[in-house]
Scaffold this motif. Structure first.
Motif: not given
Length: 136
Positions: A94-95, A106-107, A125-128, A131-133
């Motif tokens: 996943f990463l 950093g994400d 924070t990774t999920f956000f 989502g932004s990407k």
């Protein structure tokens, strides 16, 4: 999960601060978003850091999430075995897929942040970030 000795001293203080950063409202948003994107309900509907970690720990939901967000599946084989190293392998896949999706180091959280419930705030924070990407 392997049981470790209780943290003490500076490690205990750091862990306490990490747990204090955890935001239940952000968790609820992440849960709803993951369910909407994957089209499946998370196993444990109880809200809380350890419950959320339990839903994601085997990495299968993570792999299905990143595959659902990408035009072509980024993860071809998702491990379904219950062995710890296979579950951690799913998290690693996943990463790696997140980097291909456009996220930077950093994400991302570290495998232990999720698997051992060490820093669930970073997982959120990774999920956000994903989502932004996905929206850009």
């Amino acid at each position: 999960m392997a049981h470790r000795a209780e943290k003490s001293g500076l490690s205990k203080d750091i862990q306490r601060k990490l747990e204090a950063k955890y935001n239940l409202e952000q968790e609820k948003q992440c849960r709803a978003w993951i369910e909407a994107v994957t089209g499946e309900e998370l196993e444990n509907q109880e809200v809380g850091m350890h419950s959320f970690q339990g839903c994601l720990k085997d990495g299968q939901v993570l792999c299905r999430l990143i595959n659902a967000l990408s035009d072509t599946p980024l993860i071809s084989k998702i491990n379904t075995q219950k062995m710890a190293f296979k579950q951690m392998e799913n998290i690693e896949k996943f990463l790696t897929a997140c980097k291909k999706f456009g996220l930077v180091d950093g994400d991302l959280f570290q495998t232990a942040d999720l698997y051992e419930c060490q820093n669930m705030s970073q997982v959120i924070t990774t999920f956000f970030s994903i989502g932004s990407k996905a929206q850009s």
